[in-house]
Write a protein that holds these residues in place. Structure first.
Motif, PDB file in Angstrom:
ATOM      1  N   ALA A 177       2.703  -6.708 -10.289  1.00 13.98           N
ATOM      2  CA  ALA A 177       3.273  -7.228  -9.051  1.00 13.98           C
ATOM      3  C   ALA A 177       3.507  -8.728  -9.141  1.00 13.98           C
ATOM      4  O   ALA A 177       2.773  -9.443  -9.812  1.00 13.98           O
ATOM      5  N   SER A 178       4.521  -9.196  -8.416  1.00  7.24           N
ATOM      6  CA  SER A 178       4.819 -10.622  -8.374  1.00  7.24           C
ATOM      7  C   SER A 178       5.562 -10.942  -7.085  1.00  7.24           C
ATOM      8  O   SER A 178       5.967 -10.034  -6.346  1.00  7.24           O
ATOM      9  N   GLY A 179       5.732 -12.238  -6.835  1.00  4.59           N
ATOM     10  CA  GLY A 179       6.537 -12.663  -5.701  1.00  4.59           C
ATOM     11  C   GLY A 179       5.779 -13.254  -4.538  1.00  4.59           C
ATOM     12  O   GLY A 179       6.386 -13.720  -3.572  1.00  4.59           O
ATOM     13  N   GLY A 180       4.458 -13.233  -4.602  1.00  8.79           N
ATOM     14  CA  GLY A 180       3.678 -13.816  -3.513  1.00  8.79           C
ATOM     15  C   GLY A 180       3.776 -15.327  -3.506  1.00  8.79           C
ATOM     16  O   GLY A 180       4.352 -15.939  -4.406  1.00  8.79           O
ATOM     17  N   GLY A 181       3.211 -15.928  -2.472  1.00  2.00           N
ATOM     18  CA  GLY A 181       3.229 -17.375  -2.379  1.00  2.00           C
ATOM     19  C   GLY A 181       2.749 -17.853  -1.031  1.00  2.00           C
ATOM     20  O   GLY A 181       2.282 -17.075  -0.197  1.00  2.00           O
ATOM     21  N   LEU A 182       2.871 -19.156  -0.833  1.00  2.00           N
ATOM     22  CA  LEU A 182       2.488 -19.814   0.421  1.00  2.00           C
ATOM     23  C   LEU A 182       3.760 -20.151   1.180  1.00  2.00           C
ATOM     24  O   LEU A 182       4.618 -20.886   0.660  1.00  2.00           O
ATOM     25  N   VAL A 183       3.898 -19.593   2.371  1.00  5.08           N
ATOM     26  CA  VAL A 183       5.080 -19.828   3.189  1.00  5.08           C
ATOM     27  C   VAL A 183       4.657 -20.147   4.621  1.00  5.08           C
ATOM     28  O   VAL A 183       3.487 -19.989   4.989  1.00  5.08           O
ATOM     29  N   GLN A 184       5.630 -20.588   5.408  1.00  4.62           N
ATOM     30  CA  GLN A 184       5.382 -20.847   6.816  1.00  4.62           C
ATOM     31  C   GLN A 184       5.773 -19.640   7.655  1.00  4.62           C
ATOM     32  O   GLN A 184       6.587 -18.808   7.235  1.00  4.62           O
ATOM     33  N   ALA A 185       5.198 -19.559   8.826  1.00  2.00           N
ATOM     34  CA  ALA A 185       5.547 -18.479   9.745  1.00  2.00           C
ATOM     35  C   ALA A 185       7.052 -18.465   9.985  1.00  2.00           C
ATOM     36  O   ALA A 185       7.668 -19.516  10.171  1.00  2.00           O
ATOM     37  N   GLY A 186       7.610 -17.257   9.947  1.00  5.24           N
ATOM     38  CA  GLY A 186       9.041 -17.095  10.117  1.00  5.24           C
ATOM     39  C   GLY A 186       9.823 -17.022   8.823  1.00  5.24           C
ATOM     40  O   GLY A 186      10.995 -16.617   8.837  1.00  5.24           O
ATOM     41  N   ASP A 187       9.185 -17.401   7.727  1.00  6.76           N
ATOM     42  CA  ASP A 187       9.847 -17.354   6.416  1.00  6.76           C
ATOM     43  C   ASP A 187       9.892 -15.935   5.869  1.00  6.76           C
ATOM     44  O   ASP A 187       9.304 -15.001   6.442  1.00  6.76           O
ATOM     45  N   SER A 188      10.555 -15.813   4.731  1.00 10.02           N
ATOM     46  CA  SER A 188      10.685 -14.516   4.059  1.00 10.02           C
ATOM     47  C   SER A 188      10.173 -14.603   2.626  1.00 10.02           C
ATOM     48  O   SER A 188      10.192 -15.675   2.017  1.00 10.02           O
ATOM     49  N   LEU A 189       9.715 -13.471   2.129  1.00  8.91           N
ATOM     50  CA  LEU A 189       9.344 -13.312   0.730  1.00  8.91           C
ATOM     51  C   LEU A 189       9.768 -11.924   0.282  1.00  8.91           C
ATOM     52  O   LEU A 189       9.815 -10.998   1.099  1.00  8.91           O
ATOM     53  N   ARG A 190      10.031 -11.800  -0.998  1.00  8.61           N
ATOM     54  CA  ARG A 190      10.273 -10.484  -1.565  1.00  8.61           C
ATOM     55  C   ARG A 190       9.290 -10.249  -2.703  1.00  8.61           C
ATOM     56  O   ARG A 190       9.281 -10.986  -3.684  1.00  8.61           O
ATOM     57  N   ASP A 204      -0.067 -11.674   8.442  1.00 11.51           N
ATOM     58  CA  ASP A 204       0.356 -10.981   7.218  1.00 11.51           C
ATOM     59  C   ASP A 204      -0.347 -11.530   5.983  1.00 11.51           C
ATOM     60  O   ASP A 204      -0.166 -10.994   4.885  1.00 11.51           O
ATOM     61  N   THR A 205      -1.124 -12.574   6.141  1.00 10.60           N
ATOM     62  CA  THR A 205      -1.837 -13.168   5.013  1.00 10.60           C
ATOM     63  C   THR A 205      -2.794 -12.161   4.399  1.00 10.60           C
ATOM     64  O   THR A 205      -3.636 -11.587   5.090  1.00 10.60           O
ATOM     65  N   ALA A 206      -2.635 -11.925   3.107  1.00  9.73           N
ATOM     66  CA  ALA A 206      -3.456 -10.930   2.414  1.00  9.73           C
ATOM     67  C   ALA A 206      -3.077 -10.928   0.941  1.00  9.73           C
ATOM     68  O   ALA A 206      -2.077 -11.539   0.541  1.00  9.73           O
ATOM     69  N   VAL A 207      -3.869 -10.217   0.168  1.00  5.96           N
ATOM     70  CA  VAL A 207      -3.454  -9.867  -1.193  1.00  5.96           C
ATOM     71  C   VAL A 207      -2.696  -8.556  -1.103  1.00  5.96           C
ATOM     72  O   VAL A 207      -3.193  -7.591  -0.508  1.00  5.96           O
ATOM     73  N   TYR A 208      -1.518  -8.530  -1.667  1.00  3.44           N
ATOM     74  CA  TYR A 208      -0.661  -7.344  -1.612  1.00  3.44           C
ATOM     75  C   TYR A 208      -0.698  -6.627  -2.963  1.00  3.44           C
ATOM     76  O   TYR A 208      -0.554  -7.253  -4.015  1.00  3.44           O
ATOM     77  N   TYR A 209      -0.864  -5.313  -2.886  1.00  4.35           N
ATOM     78  CA  TYR A 209      -0.952  -4.479  -4.073  1.00  4.35           C
ATOM     79  C   TYR A 209       0.141  -3.419  -4.046  1.00  4.35           C
ATOM     80  O   TYR A 209       0.398  -2.824  -2.997  1.00  4.35           O
ATOM     81  N   CYS A 210       0.742  -3.174  -5.187  1.00  5.46           N
ATOM     82  CA  CYS A 210       1.605  -2.012  -5.293  1.00  5.46           C
ATOM     83  C   CYS A 210       0.797  -0.864  -5.894  1.00  5.46           C
ATOM     84  O   CYS A 210      -0.197  -1.090  -6.591  1.00  5.46           O
ATOM     85  N   ALA A 211       1.224   0.332  -5.605  1.00  8.12           N
ATOM     86  CA  ALA A 211       0.503   1.513  -6.069  1.00  8.12           C
ATOM     87  C   ALA A 211       1.468   2.659  -6.308  1.00  8.12           C
ATOM     88  O   ALA A 211       2.549   2.708  -5.712  1.00  8.12           O
ATOM     89  N   TRP A 262      -2.753   1.278  -9.665  1.00  4.04           N
ATOM     90  CA  TRP A 262      -2.705   0.065  -8.848  1.00  4.04           C
ATOM     91  C   TRP A 262      -2.247  -1.129  -9.670  1.00  4.04           C
ATOM     92  O   TRP A 262      -2.657  -1.284 -10.822  1.00  4.04           O
ATOM     93  N   GLY A 263      -1.416  -1.972  -9.040  1.00  4.19           N
ATOM     94  CA  GLY A 263      -1.067  -3.241  -9.630  1.00  4.19           C
ATOM     95  C   GLY A 263      -2.196  -4.243  -9.428  1.00  4.19           C
ATOM     96  O   GLY A 263      -3.192  -3.958  -8.759  1.00  4.19           O
ATOM     97  N   GLN A 264      -2.019  -5.441  -9.954  1.00  2.00           N
ATOM     98  CA  GLN A 264      -3.100  -6.431  -9.952  1.00  2.00           C
ATOM     99  C   GLN A 264      -3.188  -7.222  -8.661  1.00  2.00           C
ATOM    100  O   GLN A 264      -4.162  -7.918  -8.464  1.00  2.00           O
ATOM    101  N   GLY A 265      -2.205  -7.120  -7.804  1.00  2.00           N
ATOM    102  CA  GLY A 265      -2.254  -7.854  -6.544  1.00  2.00           C
ATOM    103  C   GLY A 265      -1.557  -9.201  -6.634  1.00  2.00           C
ATOM    104  O   GLY A 265      -1.599  -9.878  -7.662  1.00  2.00           O
ATOM    105  N   THR A 266      -0.918  -9.578  -5.544  1.00  2.00           N
ATOM    106  CA  THR A 266      -0.279 -10.883  -5.441  1.00  2.00           C
ATOM    107  C   THR A 266      -0.585 -11.466  -4.069  1.00  2.00           C
ATOM    108  O   THR A 266      -0.502 -10.764  -3.057  1.00  2.00           O
ATOM    109  N   GLN A 267      -0.977 -12.726  -4.035  1.00  2.00           N
ATOM    110  CA  GLN A 267      -1.436 -13.358  -2.794  1.00  2.00           C
ATOM    111  C   GLN A 267      -0.249 -13.806  -1.943  1.00  2.00           C
ATOM    112  O   GLN A 267       0.664 -14.481  -2.439  1.00  2.00           O
TER     113      GLN A 267
END
Length: 122
Positions: A6-19, A90-97, A112-117
């Protein structure tokens, strides 16, 4: 056997988008039902969204409906989670499975994937 990265996590502000993206190795990707889960500090892991093998049917939890979209590209062995209008909750570690048809997410064969913050600041 399929391995997930998994990839694509990060630090964003409220209202932003991530994929988020999750790339699978192995040749049987299209046989698996896929999902994104998340675990916030001090909380149990929860299912966020799932998608069937063809990509024609999806499910998401009420708190992300209208904001998050799960999709898959079997040709690229990749599952995505498009997250819009992000909130601090929505702050969390996200895992794909990935799991096989007829099994449950809690089964020992679930991959399970390794998780992305993902961190959303207010």
């Amino acid at each position: 056997q399929v391995q997930l990265v998994a990839s694509g996590g990060g630090l964003v502000q409220a209202g932003d988008s991530l994929r988020l993206s999750c790339v699978a190795s192995g040749r049987t990707f299209s046989n698996y039902i896929l999902g994104w889960f998340r675990q916030a500090p001090g909380k149990e892991r929860e299912s966020v969204a799932t998608i069937n093998r063809s990509g024609g049917s999806t499910y998401s939890i009420d708190s992300v409906k209208g904001r998050f979209t799960i999709s898959r590209d079997n040709a690229k062995s990749t599952v995505y989670l498009q997250m819009n209008s992000l909130e601090p909750g929505d702050t969390a570690v996200y895992y794909c499975a990935a799991r096989s048809f007829g099994t449950s997410w809690s089964a020992t064969g679930t991959l399970w994937g390794q998780g992305t913050q993902v961190t959303v600041s207010s």
